[in-house]
Design an enzyme around this catalytic site. Structure first.
Site, mmCIF file in Angstrom:
data_model
loop_
_atom_site.group_PDB
_atom_site.id
_atom_site.type_symbol
_atom_site.label_atom_id
_atom_site.label_comp_id
_atom_site.label_asym_id
_atom_site.label_seq_id
_atom_site.Cartn_x
_atom_site.Cartn_y
_atom_site.Cartn_z
ATOM 1 N N HIS A 35 0.836 -1.200 0.000
ATOM 2 C CA HIS A 35 0.000 0.000 0.000
ATOM 3 C C HIS A 35 0.878 1.261 0.000
ATOM 4 O O HIS A 35 0.725 2.147 -0.848
ATOM 5 C CB HIS A 35 -0.897 -0.043 1.240
ATOM 6 C CG HIS A 35 -1.815 1.127 1.409
ATOM 7 N ND1 HIS A 35 -3.147 1.077 1.089
ATOM 8 C CD2 HIS A 35 -1.603 2.375 1.885
ATOM 9 C CE1 HIS A 35 -3.712 2.251 1.342
ATOM 10 N NE2 HIS A 35 -2.788 3.060 1.835
ATOM 11 N N GLU A 36 1.819 1.317 0.918
ATOM 12 C CA GLU A 36 2.683 2.498 1.013
ATOM 13 C C GLU A 36 3.595 2.608 -0.210
ATOM 14 O O GLU A 36 3.941 3.708 -0.642
ATOM 15 C CB GLU A 36 3.501 2.478 2.305
ATOM 16 C CG GLU A 36 2.687 2.396 3.602
ATOM 17 C CD GLU A 36 1.603 3.460 3.753
ATOM 18 O OE1 GLU A 36 1.689 4.507 3.079
ATOM 19 O OE2 GLU A 36 0.643 3.222 4.531
ATOM 20 N N GLU A 74 -4.666 7.700 -2.865
ATOM 21 C CA GLU A 74 -5.185 6.438 -2.328
ATOM 22 C C GLU A 74 -5.488 5.450 -3.458
ATOM 23 O O GLU A 74 -5.391 4.239 -3.275
ATOM 24 C CB GLU A 74 -6.432 6.721 -1.478
ATOM 25 C CG GLU A 74 -6.823 5.590 -0.554
ATOM 26 C CD GLU A 74 -5.890 5.389 0.631
ATOM 27 O OE1 GLU A 74 -4.968 6.214 0.855
ATOM 28 O OE2 GLU A 74 -6.077 4.376 1.336
ATOM 29 N N HIS A 118 1.743 4.649 -2.711
ATOM 30 C CA HIS A 118 1.874 6.092 -2.441
ATOM 31 C C HIS A 118 3.256 6.586 -2.858
ATOM 32 O O HIS A 118 3.397 7.633 -3.484
ATOM 33 C CB HIS A 118 1.701 6.365 -0.938
ATOM 34 C CG HIS A 118 0.282 6.319 -0.449
ATOM 35 N ND1 HIS A 118 -0.713 7.108 -0.979
ATOM 36 C CD2 HIS A 118 -0.314 5.597 0.540
ATOM 37 C CE1 HIS A 118 -1.857 6.876 -0.341
ATOM 38 N NE2 HIS A 118 -1.643 5.956 0.592
#
Lengths: 504, 504
Positions: B262-263, B292, B266
């Protein structure tokens, strides 16, 4: 009215201090954490924050507040926060305001550009390629000196940046003493030197275990300290409660461990500043010389002492089979072995100051234009022969070894030697005040030393001049080389059997 | 003339940008590296740097430059650096200049004070003790909204802070669709849910080995990225070449690994911004919703896909004996298991949006004063029952679970759900443009996805509005919930055998 003005001053200085601490974080992160791809961007960030800090500090409004508060501050006790803040900030402000922003920016830019040139010149042993940037740096440093009124010697101006109030002639007097009394010790001992120790193997993971066990006993704790690996070790931090030391590791020697103790000494000084001084320009160590006295104290007076190794040698041996044939005494002798060498940062306690003296002499000669800069390597090599009795095989191991001149730092080197001398002066006082101190090391008792240092030195931070600070700690403001030479001779007399008598 | 003014604007904005990046470092360090004793000092440093950045940006001179440059910028191409910088900075400046410095400072202070109160209230399941600080934060947020002209709904103002230009009524329309079409999927699937998987053991050192192997194939490399452990994971950085992602580890599940992916999403968005935008306000992702979409894409559309696990499952199994009885298919089903749960950050893909919808509705109700704040827990619990069919046993697992309201953040939550929706919209376009993309994951081929994202989305940073940015990527500026619901239903149809038809 004056109280309100003082509050305004304090607020402005707190803001400048926050920016200074932010710079420290940017620099620490750059060297310890930052991915290398961000180098250019980080330089911009640091230039911006540094410029804003400088502009905010040298704001004429700060100068006016300081003027208006001088009389009011004078009615407070000399050692009060109010009087000290106004006094110290006034001196800082006058010095900072003398230098035009353009010159300051050009010095920073020149240093940044010179660094990679120096790295490459050192790598390829090519002094000629370093010469133009050195010339430029030196030229800028002369322009910097020209911003001030020279009372006595131009070198006084740059020395004052690192050791406020100290004069060149005073350093010269001190260093002449060392040339007379320390250099002969080295010659005596080298003639008796033990043979080189065997090659060792020190597992790096175990070095980390060991150093943490030791510095935790010294006073390191994770709620206020960090310890990280880096290429060129240093101590830094962002607050009294955030002390960051760095170290490095070699697989064949414990140099990194002594470095860790050294940086612990720097860190403890900052850690023990009175929290009441936080966010002010008083909340740090008073000078580089005094700082170095603290790092050298923990590295050498503690970390190369016999009681220290009586405590830790068994554990070190347990971790490293390479030490199977040793006992604490043999190891103690090994970590105190004297051998003149080419590289300053690897020099032992006995020869270190001599490396500094030659740099001090060369810096003055360069500022005075006593010889064309092309001749700098020859001048270097001649002095290494005179002071240490060794030949310099390459400029990489000679005049190109240190980063300082590539950064334009002139006047910094002497503080290293002064730190050694001050550490011995302090030690005579501390051991007189605290009988049994060194024996306590054998039982891991460092609190008495820490407490003495906090009470007599660390807590007051930068409230006084370096001379006043020394006087409050030991009763004299003079840096005196005798105690260090005495300490050295007595230690080496014990190990090598030379005369313990300081007169050569 | 205008060129000189533009250069001045650019220089001023670069300085503000340097300060913003410095804030990011201060915050990253605070959460990842800083010794905890320095918390108070760090808050002061951040307040100082944040205040200076705000003052420098809202300087009336910046406003004048923007005014003077509007016409000149309008003569450049809409997507040129010049036109984009003036356009975006003008919108930013107008919004930032509306809010008095005092109110901004009070909001920051109130948030800082509320945080420990919330931590303690959550720990002790005591909503009543959180109520006063929530009331205060809400009150300040209303005063903030009052600084602006409300066209339609007050919530528009705060939503615009995170997703510029998006209106509340548009979000309501989107969320109503989800309530109609996503909520029933959850009910269908839960009835068919497989039994709970057995307890696992995942050695943390081996989790670290595995995640690095995966993200290196994604595009993580040490010259521009860092990955560190922290308590509440996030992505940050100080430059396009300095991307810092954080994660955490649990000994019984791989939640941390999905968090790392997830990170990474980003981070990749920031990493692939055009370097020509560096040091400008255009050099970052365009909005929280778009950001997101990138994190959810790598976490779910890549990291919970069948081809992905065909590639990595054998390695995961090799590292973790706990998976001995599994094959890739069984593991794929397990990481896509649907189960309504109380905690948003632990929610699966199918239920996550429903957690967001209730927060969005409650935030509007709170701003409108639709019920006394004392009733907030009841309102929360009732909606959890309505949307997820579960009882809330305590406020700790209910209304007190998220940090956002303690920090005064209202309007932030919707962006999480919007990100899910946008990720599916992008995915339909990407997989149409790149046939065979997902099959490539099975061979570790992520460059086509990275390159598509850079070219169609990442490179242009913040040059356009979120709507314009979406339109340039996929041909429509509208956030559309249909592709996400379609994706979800098709995936779960395959796993659970429910109807793949999106009409419920």
């Amino acid at each position: 009215m004056s109280e309100a003005k003082f509050e305004e001053l304090r607020t402005r200085l707190a803001e400048v201090n926050d920016l200074g601490r932010t710079m420290a974080l940017l620099a620490w992160d750059q060297q310890v954490m930052m991915p290398r791809g961000a180098a250019a961007s980080r330089a911009e960030m640091m230039a911006t924050v540094g410029r804003i800090a400088h502009v905010k500090f040298t704001d004429p409004a700060v100068g006016r507040l300081l003027d208006e508060l001088t009389e009011w501050a004078g009615r407070h006790d000399y050692d009060s926060f109010e009087a000290s803040l106004v006094r110290v900030a006034t001196t800082d402000w006058r010095k900072a305001s003398r230098v035009p922003a353009d010159l300051r920016a050009e010095m920073a830019r020149s240093a940044a550009l010179a660094n990679p040139v120096w790295v490459e010149a050192r790598r390829t042993n090519d002094f000629a390629s370093f010469l133009p940037v050195l010339t430029k740096n030196l030229d800028l440093r002369k322009r910097y000196i020209d911003c001030f009124d020279v009372d006595d010697e131009p070198y006084d101006i740059v020395l004052d940046d690192y050791e406020r109030g100290l004069r060149t002639k005073e350093v010269r007097r001190i260093f002449d003493y060392l040339k007379t009394y320390q250099a002969p010790i080295v010659r005596e001992v080298v003639a008796l030197a033990e043979e080189a120790p065997p090659a060792h193997e020190f597992d790096i993971a175990k070095q980390k275990v060991f150093e943490l066990e030791v510095v935790r006993e010294f006073g390191f704790d994770e709620s206020s300290w960090r310890l990280d690996p880096t290429v060129h070790p240093f101590a830094s931090g962002t607050a009294i409660e955030d002390i960051r030391i760095t170290t490095r590791y070699f697989p064949d020697r414990l140099e990194g461990f002594f470095g860790t103790m050294h940086e612990f000494g720097h860190g403890l000084y900052e850690r023990q500043v009175d929290p009441a001084l936080a966010r002010s320009p008083l909340a740090r160590g008073v000078s580089l010389g005094m700082h170095e006295s603290q790092s050298r104290m923990w590295e050498n007076l503690v970390g190369r002492s016999r009681p220290f190794w009586r405590r830790y040698f068994p554990r070190l041996q347990e971790l490293h089979p390479t030490l199977a044939g040793y006992d604490a005494e043999r190891w103690y002798r090994e970590v105190n072995r004297v051998k003149p060498s080419l590289i300053r940062v690897e020099a032992d306690e006995s020869t270190y100051n001599l490396h500094i003296i030659l740099r001090f002499e060369l810096e003055q000669a360069m500022l005075a234009g006593e010889f064309p800069l092309e001749q700098l390597p020859e001048e270097w090599n001649r002095r290494i022969w005179d002071y240490l009795g060794i030949e310099v095989p390459s400029d990489t191991e000679g005049v190109l070894q240190d980063v300082h001149w590539s950064g334009g730092s002139i006047g910094y080197f002497p503080t290293y030697a002064l730190g050694n001398l001050i550490s011995a002066q302090l030690w005579e006082k501390i051991t007189a005040d605290l009988p049994g101190l060194e024996e306590g090391f054998e039982h891991g008792e460092y609190a008495p030393l820490r407490d003495w240092l906090r009470e007599h030195l660390h807590a007051e931070g930068r409230k006084f001049t370096p001379g006043e600070t020394l006087e409050r700690a030991i009763g004299t403001s003079q840096i005196d080389p005798e105690p260090y030479v005495r300490y050295l001779r007595e230690k080496l007399a014990d190990i090598y059997g030379i005369s313990a008598n300081v007169e050569s």
